[in-house]
Design an enzyme around this catalytic site. Structure first.
Site, PDB file in Angstrom:
ATOM      1  NE  ARG A  15     -77.239  28.752 -28.446  1.00 20.64           N
ATOM      2  CZ  ARG A  15     -77.440  27.512 -28.036  1.00 20.64           C
ATOM      3  NH1 ARG A  15     -76.850  26.493 -28.658  1.00 20.64           N
ATOM      4  NH2 ARG A  15     -78.277  27.267 -27.030  1.00 20.64           N
ATOM      5  CG  HIS A 207     -85.313  25.632 -24.256  1.00 23.14           C
ATOM      6  ND1 HIS A 207     -84.535  26.635 -24.785  1.00 23.14           N
ATOM      7  CD2 HIS A 207     -85.264  24.615 -25.149  1.00 23.14           C
ATOM      8  CE1 HIS A 207     -84.044  26.239 -25.945  1.00 23.14           C
ATOM      9  NE2 HIS A 207     -84.469  25.013 -26.186  1.00 23.14           N
ATOM     10  CB  CYS A 240     -85.111  17.747 -32.293  1.00 26.61           C
ATOM     11  SG  CYS A 240     -84.728  16.847 -30.788  1.00 26.61           S
TER      12      CYS A 240
END
Length: 308
Positions: A15, A207, A240
């Site tokens: 995901r 995370h 990112c």
């Protein structure tokens, strides 16, 4: 506080890792990726996202992916749900866990979804209520917990505030996410120490993105704070979007290599994950950014050629 004896690694590649890929990844490839990850021993796999295809076209096949996977008993298959419509899709797809999200940075919240942090999390109230009614686990993800691309430093109190709001919604687990990968070990320890005062430490997760090469150091710092759940993405999938050209999620292979070196049990077969990283990198035409993965692949290939 000593290191934990065992940790849970949440694999987010299917995901979070794939969602920003420009070229559509075939549904069959996504299904095979999840099935291979299940077989490797992951107990929690972030598998799909039930968001509008207009916003995230890569995740438009979430229902088909969830319908096609081979579910391993004891493994949680999580999906991202931004609203009630998304939750209804997740419920129909038999998701084990939904993921909701909010930023610890007011500037990030305003720039991305045009509302305050408090408003953004309040929107999830009906989603959380529906999940509780149907017995579906809820995970809350706190983005920009260690820094923001717009406002820079994020006060620890802001992270604590969001954690408290997610706790009030009934979240079973809460992620502390270094979305742009600017965190450092001391800051990581300070944030986890603070949030552990308002939410059970064993239900907090780390995370980390590896933009500045600090992800493994931050994971070790979180381990020293007693954190036992970490997110990672096979082959380091996922860029990112707020730091151009930067790597995204910490690579699962690197995290597993670290855990193995520390004698911490994961229940996951590193050699299988190395092969999975090679498979998905080839499938999406992206370089494998896992250092441990590439080193172990090179070692395996050299041993094969030398043993003919």
């Amino acid at each position: 506080m000593g290191l934990p004896q065992a940790v849970k690694i949440v694999e987010v590649g299917p995901r979070d890792g794939l969602q920003n890929e420009k070229d559509f990844v075939p549904t069959a490839v996504k299904i095979e990726l999840i099935n291979r990850l299940s077989a490797a021993g992951f107990r929690n796999i972030e598998s799909a996202s039930f968001v509008s295809p207009k916003w995230v076209p890569q995740m438009a096949d979430g229902a088909d992916v969830m319908a096609g996977i081979e579910r391993r008993p004891g493994t949680l298959y999580s999906v991202l749900t931004p609203n009630l419509r998304g939750f209804e899709g997740a419920l129909a797809a038999r998701a084990d866990e939904i993921v909701i999200f909010g930023a610890a940075s007011e500037a990030f919240s305003q720039r991305n979804i045009n509302c305050s942090i408090a408003e953004s999390i309040a929107r999830f109230e009906p989603v959380a209520q529906a999940a509780k009614q149907h017995g579906v686990r809820i995970r809350g993800s706190v983005s920009c917990a260690l820094g923001c691309p717009y406002q820079g430093e994020v006060p620890v109190e802001s992270v604590v505030d969001v954690v408290e709001r997610f706790a009030a919604l009934g979240c079973d687990e809460i992620d502390i996410a270094d979305t742009i990968g600017v965190g450092t070990p001391n800051r990581t320890r300070a944030v986890f120490d603070a949030v552990a005062q308002v939410f059970p430490r064993e239900r907090l997760s780390g995370h980390f993105h590896d933009t500045y090469g600090q992800a493994l150091a931050n994971i070790h710092a979180a381990l020293l704070e007693g954190i036992e759940i970490f997110h990672a993405s096979v082959a380091g999938l996922g860029g990112c979007p707020y730091a151009k050209g930067a790597t995204g999620n910490v690579a699962t292979e690197d995290v597993l290599y670290l855990m193995n070196g520390l004698g911490i049990e994961t229940g996951i077969d590193l050699s299988q994950v190395v092969a999975i990283g090679d498979f998905i990198s080839t499938a999406v035409g992206k370089p494998n950014v896992s250092r441990a993965g590439k080193a172990l692949l090179a070692k395996a290939r050299s041993e094969q050629t030398s043993c003919v």
